[in-house]
Write a protein that holds these residues in place. Structure first.
Motif, PDB file in Angstrom:
ATOM      1  N   CYS A 113      80.525 -40.201 -28.846  1.00  0.00           N
ATOM      2  CA  CYS A 113      80.729 -38.696 -28.655  1.00  0.00           C
ATOM      3  C   CYS A 113      82.259 -38.413 -29.139  1.00  0.00           C
ATOM      4  CB  CYS A 113      80.575 -38.231 -27.078  1.00  0.00           C
ATOM      5  SG  CYS A 113      80.924 -36.315 -27.281  1.00  0.00           S
ATOM      6  N   ILE A 114      82.096 -37.382 -30.263  1.00  0.00           N
ATOM      7  CA  ILE A 114      83.217 -36.971 -30.625  1.00  0.00           C
ATOM      8  C   ILE A 114      83.615 -35.579 -30.660  1.00  0.00           C
ATOM      9  CG2 ILE A 114      84.560 -36.652 -33.172  1.00  0.00           C
ATOM     10  CD1 ILE A 114      82.919 -39.120 -34.095  1.00  0.00           C
ATOM     11  N   THR A 115      84.603 -35.276 -29.845  1.00  0.00           N
ATOM     12  CA  THR A 115      85.020 -33.785 -29.898  1.00  0.00           C
ATOM     13  C   THR A 115      85.794 -33.377 -31.030  1.00  0.00           C
ATOM     14  OG1 THR A 115      85.057 -34.012 -27.527  1.00  0.00           O
ATOM     15  CG2 THR A 115      86.187 -31.940 -28.412  1.00  0.00           C
ATOM     16  N   LEU A 116      85.132 -32.530 -31.858  1.00  0.00           N
ATOM     17  CA  LEU A 116      85.742 -31.880 -32.859  1.00  0.00           C
ATOM     18  C   LEU A 116      86.613 -30.574 -32.784  1.00  0.00           C
ATOM     19  CD1 LEU A 116      82.982 -32.038 -35.433  1.00  0.00           C
ATOM     20  CD2 LEU A 116      84.605 -33.769 -35.271  1.00  0.00           C
ATOM     21  N   ARG A 117      87.816 -30.631 -33.343  1.00  0.00           N
ATOM     22  CA  ARG A 117      88.447 -29.356 -33.467  1.00  0.00           C
ATOM     23  C   ARG A 117      88.158 -28.481 -34.771  1.00  0.00           C
ATOM     24  NH1 ARG A 117      95.075 -30.036 -33.632  1.00  0.00           N
ATOM     25  NH2 ARG A 117      95.694 -28.226 -32.840  1.00  0.00           N
ATOM     26  N   ALA A 118      87.923 -27.213 -34.427  1.00  0.00           N
ATOM     27  CA  ALA A 118      87.567 -26.396 -35.573  1.00  0.00           C
ATOM     28  C   ALA A 118      88.509 -26.267 -36.604  1.00  0.00           C
ATOM     29  CB  ALA A 118      87.110 -25.018 -34.790  1.00  0.00           C
ATOM     30  N   GLN A 119      88.431 -26.748 -37.943  1.00  0.00           N
ATOM     31  CA  GLN A 119      89.469 -26.625 -38.608  1.00  0.00           C
ATOM     32  C   GLN A 119      89.058 -25.651 -39.813  1.00  0.00           C
ATOM     33  OE1 GLN A 119      89.727 -30.596 -40.041  1.00  0.00           O
ATOM     34  NE2 GLN A 119      90.873 -31.377 -38.350  1.00  0.00           N
ATOM     35  N   THR A 120      90.062 -25.045 -40.516  1.00  0.00           N
ATOM     36  CA  THR A 120      89.528 -24.297 -41.605  1.00  0.00           C
ATOM     37  C   THR A 120      91.029 -24.321 -42.369  1.00  0.00           C
ATOM     38  OG1 THR A 120      89.322 -21.824 -41.966  1.00  0.00           O
ATOM     39  CG2 THR A 120      90.671 -22.284 -40.083  1.00  0.00           C
ATOM     40  N   SER A 121      90.745 -23.924 -43.594  1.00  0.00           N
ATOM     41  CA  SER A 121      91.667 -23.608 -44.666  1.00  0.00           C
ATOM     42  C   SER A 121      92.119 -22.204 -44.676  1.00  0.00           C
ATOM     43  CB  SER A 121      91.329 -24.149 -45.988  1.00  0.00           C
ATOM     44  OG  SER A 121      90.323 -23.025 -46.605  1.00  0.00           O
ATOM     45  N   ARG A 122      91.393 -21.167 -43.675  1.00  0.00           N
ATOM     46  CA  ARG A 122      91.621 -19.790 -43.753  1.00  0.00           C
ATOM     47  C   ARG A 122      92.880 -19.464 -42.566  1.00  0.00           C
ATOM     48  NH1 ARG A 122      88.632 -19.077 -48.092  1.00  0.00           N
ATOM     49  NH2 ARG A 122      87.076 -20.417 -47.886  1.00  0.00           N
ATOM     50  N   ALA A 123      93.417 -18.385 -42.756  1.00  0.00           N
ATOM     51  CA  ALA A 123      94.604 -18.258 -41.927  1.00  0.00           C
ATOM     52  C   ALA A 123      94.156 -18.091 -40.355  1.00  0.00           C
ATOM     53  CB  ALA A 123      95.209 -16.751 -42.296  1.00  0.00           C
ATOM     54  N   LEU A 124      94.956 -18.343 -39.557  1.00  0.00           N
ATOM     55  CA  LEU A 124      94.772 -18.071 -37.983  1.00  0.00           C
ATOM     56  C   LEU A 124      95.345 -16.515 -37.870  1.00  0.00           C
ATOM     57  CD1 LEU A 124      96.311 -21.309 -36.554  1.00  0.00           C
ATOM     58  CD2 LEU A 124      93.901 -20.544 -36.510  1.00  0.00           C
ATOM     59  N   PHE A 125      94.475 -16.017 -37.013  1.00  0.00           N
ATOM     60  CA  PHE A 125      94.871 -14.503 -36.615  1.00  0.00           C
ATOM     61  C   PHE A 125      95.778 -14.426 -35.256  1.00  0.00           C
ATOM     62  CE2 PHE A 125      91.214 -14.759 -39.506  1.00  0.00           C
ATOM     63  CZ  PHE A 125      91.627 -13.853 -40.307  1.00  0.00           C
ATOM     64  N   SER A 126      96.688 -13.754 -35.393  1.00  0.00           N
ATOM     65  CA  SER A 126      97.456 -13.490 -34.291  1.00  0.00           C
ATOM     66  C   SER A 126      96.725 -12.457 -33.080  1.00  0.00           C
ATOM     67  CB  SER A 126      98.596 -12.485 -34.336  1.00  0.00           C
ATOM     68  OG  SER A 126      98.368 -11.147 -34.680  1.00  0.00           O
ATOM     69  N   PRO A 127      97.019 -12.910 -31.964  1.00  0.00           N
ATOM     70  CA  PRO A 127      96.460 -12.058 -30.750  1.00  0.00           C
ATOM     71  C   PRO A 127      96.398 -10.545 -30.939  1.00  0.00           C
ATOM     72  CG  PRO A 127      97.836 -13.637 -29.693  1.00  0.00           C
ATOM     73  CD  PRO A 127      98.044 -13.726 -31.272  1.00  0.00           C
ATOM     74  N   ALA A 128      97.298 -10.086 -31.738  1.00  0.00           N
ATOM     75  CA  ALA A 128      97.436  -8.668 -31.713  1.00  0.00           C
ATOM     76  C   ALA A 128      96.174  -8.298 -32.810  1.00  0.00           C
ATOM     77  CB  ALA A 128      98.693  -8.219 -32.313  1.00  0.00           C
ATOM     78  N   GLU A 129      96.280  -9.114 -33.996  1.00  0.00           N
ATOM     79  CA  GLU A 129      95.419  -8.780 -35.009  1.00  0.00           C
ATOM     80  C   GLU A 129      93.847  -9.002 -34.409  1.00  0.00           C
ATOM     81  OE1 GLU A 129      97.370 -10.365 -39.195  1.00  0.00           O
ATOM     82  OE2 GLU A 129      96.950 -11.893 -37.851  1.00  0.00           O
ATOM     83  N   LEU A 130      93.672  -9.996 -33.751  1.00  0.00           N
ATOM     84  CA  LEU A 130      92.190 -10.294 -32.984  1.00  0.00           C
ATOM     85  C   LEU A 130      91.907  -9.114 -32.213  1.00  0.00           C
ATOM     86  CD1 LEU A 130      92.629 -14.082 -32.025  1.00  0.00           C
ATOM     87  CD2 LEU A 130      91.217 -13.189 -34.117  1.00  0.00           C
ATOM     88  N   LYS A 131      92.831  -8.596 -31.242  1.00  0.00           N
ATOM     89  CA  LYS A 131      92.520  -7.518 -30.548  1.00  0.00           C
ATOM     90  C   LYS A 131      92.224  -6.164 -31.358  1.00  0.00           C
ATOM     91  CE  LYS A 131      94.773  -9.426 -26.267  1.00  0.00           C
ATOM     92  NZ  LYS A 131      96.124  -9.473 -25.540  1.00  0.00           N
ATOM     93  N   GLU A 132      92.992  -5.903 -32.357  1.00  0.00           N
ATOM     94  CA  GLU A 132      92.632  -4.994 -33.202  1.00  0.00           C
ATOM     95  C   GLU A 132      91.192  -5.025 -33.763  1.00  0.00           C
ATOM     96  OE1 GLU A 132      95.510  -4.091 -36.383  1.00  0.00           O
ATOM     97  OE2 GLU A 132      96.905  -4.270 -34.907  1.00  0.00           O
TER      98      GLU A 132
END
Length: 461
Positions: free
Chosen positions: A17-36
């Protein structure tokens, strides 16, 4: 008031069983941006969708949004936000709604890792069983009665998968079963590539996952085949068969509105020449397009006034701006106050004059794929007692439903959002059983064999 309604995947040989970490070359968004982005979606749901509270109350929606907002305390990807807010769109009970991110923009685990289960489910009583298997999954898994997957009860997973899709509650549950392995990553707490499946007898099997491309390939095999002709006609003795496989129209060319009308006129000219006494119009594989095509078909088979759909239309600046970007400026809509739901009662529609009116018996064939404007067409037939319905109950289409799409993207994550600004209410009004059921039930064999279909319809009628 009438409207045109347009407008919707190699097993890893590993037993660890392998737990994967979601990876992306896209930017991470700040909490403020996500809430907007979340607050913008809240605004759209409450002010643009025509009837967001057909399933949840305003207080329940507020609680749902507030709980999501409270969870946005760390940076996250667009995929992570999508996973959190999919239940918002599910609860709209809008079968035309969409909330998605292009597969190329999904976190890499969703795109490139075998995190998808290789099977569908079916329900037998209160038990969930493995149904069809995909990829390299052994066919022997089929029929297994499941208790849990990676320790999570299967009924809980089905409920979570249902909230990752769209439509009415029972429709979402059916989708969750038929697309269970595909939807599973959106329901699971963590992504894994190997799954421990516990049966109702306590036996455990370990199943490797499959890839997104495997599910996409399966969906491609299940899609309704594109038809070379929107409408075609074949004579079978005294019975005429019209395959109306699409109501889609284009701005110009062979599939323009005028060209399709000319095709319909040509068909009914031949129907008249053939002396047809019974006509079958098959929309069982028709996923819709323009209501104008269905209206013109009705004009060709029915020559008295009939009742149209009722319509509720939500006034919002967002949709008005979208209309104007298309070059439209609906004056009554623009003049209405923001937030007002404009109601248009059923109108008595007079069919258009047609060159070759048909006056014989007509049967309309519906099926699981009948959707959108094809559903509207068949519902007008039923509610106005124009013709007999045969076939099978549509799976996704419902007689009363949302339509006329507003769409946009959330400002930071660019998640695509689409839902209806109109509610189309069938001429006979709302009913608790929001399904279109045929007068004459056809088996799968009769649906696929036109000769069998005709023989059965004639025998029953």
């Amino acid at each position: 008031m009438r409207s045109i309604v347009y407008l919707f995947v190699t097993a890893l040989i590993s037993f660890t069983c392998i737990t994967l970490r979601a990876q992306t070359s896209r930017a991470l968004f700040s909490p403020a941006e996500l809430k907007e982005d979340l607050n913008y979606l809240r605004h759209l749901v409450s002010t643009v969708h025509v009837n967001p509270y057909s399933e949840l109350t305003p207080a329940q929606y507020d609680s749902l949004f507030n709980n999501i907002a409270a969870s946005l305390e760390d940076t996250a990807t667009a995929t992570a936000l999508l996973k959190k807010i999919r239940p918002v769109m599910a609860r709209l009970s809008d079968e035309h709604a969409q909330l998605n991110l292009k597969s190329a923009l999904l976190d890499s685990a969703y795109r490139n890792a075998p995190v998808y289960l290789p099977f569908m489910l079916k329900k037998k009583g209160n038990t969930y069983c493995i149904d069809r298997c995909l990829g390299n999954a052994p066919a022997g898994y089929s029929g297994w009665e499941i208790r849990s997957i990676n320790g999570v009860p299967v009924d809980e997973l089905v409920s979570l998968c249902a909230l990752a899709t769209i439509g009415y509650p029972d429709q979402r549950t059916e989708t969750a079963l038929h697309q269970f392995g595909y939807l599973y990553p959106w329901a699971a707490g963590t992504l894994t590539t190997v799954f421990n499946i516990t049966s109702t007898t306590g036996k455990i099997i370990t199943v490797p996952g499959i890839f997104l491309k495997d599910w996409e390939a399966f969906f491609a095999t299940q899609a309704v085949p594109a038809c070379a002709e929107r409408l075609s006609y074949t004579r079978y003795g005294d019975t005429g068969y019209i395959n109306a496989c699409s109501f889609d129209v284009k701005a110009e060319g062979r599939y323009s509105r005028d060209s399709i009308r000319a095709v319909i006129d040509g068909i009914f000219k031949q129907v008249k020449a053939d002396g047809i006494t019974q006509l079958i119009i098959d929309v069982s594989r028709n996923e819709g397009g323009s209501t104008a095509v269905g209206d013109y078909l009705i004009s060709s088979i029915y020559h008295k006034p009939y009742l149209s759909y009722q319509t509720n239309w939500k006034r919002s600046d967002e949709y008005l701006n979208l209309l104007r970007s298309w070059g439209f400026d609906n004056a009554p809509y623009a003049a209405a106050p923001v937030g007002k739901v404009l109601h248009f009662a059923s109108e008595r529609i007079s069919p258009e004059p047609v060159p070759y009116p048909y006056n014989g018996k007509t049967v309309i064939v519906i099926g699981p794929a009948t959707f959108s404007s094809a559903m509207n067409f068949a519902t007008l037939i039923r509610d106005n007692h124009i013709a007999t319905l045969a076939g099978q109950t549509p799976v996704n289409g419902h007689p009363t439903s949302f339509g006329e799409m507003f769409y946009t993207t959330l400002p930071h994550t660019q998640l695509f959002v689409r839902f209806g600004v109109k509610e189309h209410i069938r001429p006979s009004g709302r009913v608790a059983d929001n399904y279109l059921r045929p007068d004459i039930r056809l088996t799968d064999q009769q649906m696929s064999d036109i000769h069998e279909m005709i023989r059965h319809i004639i025998a029953v009628k």
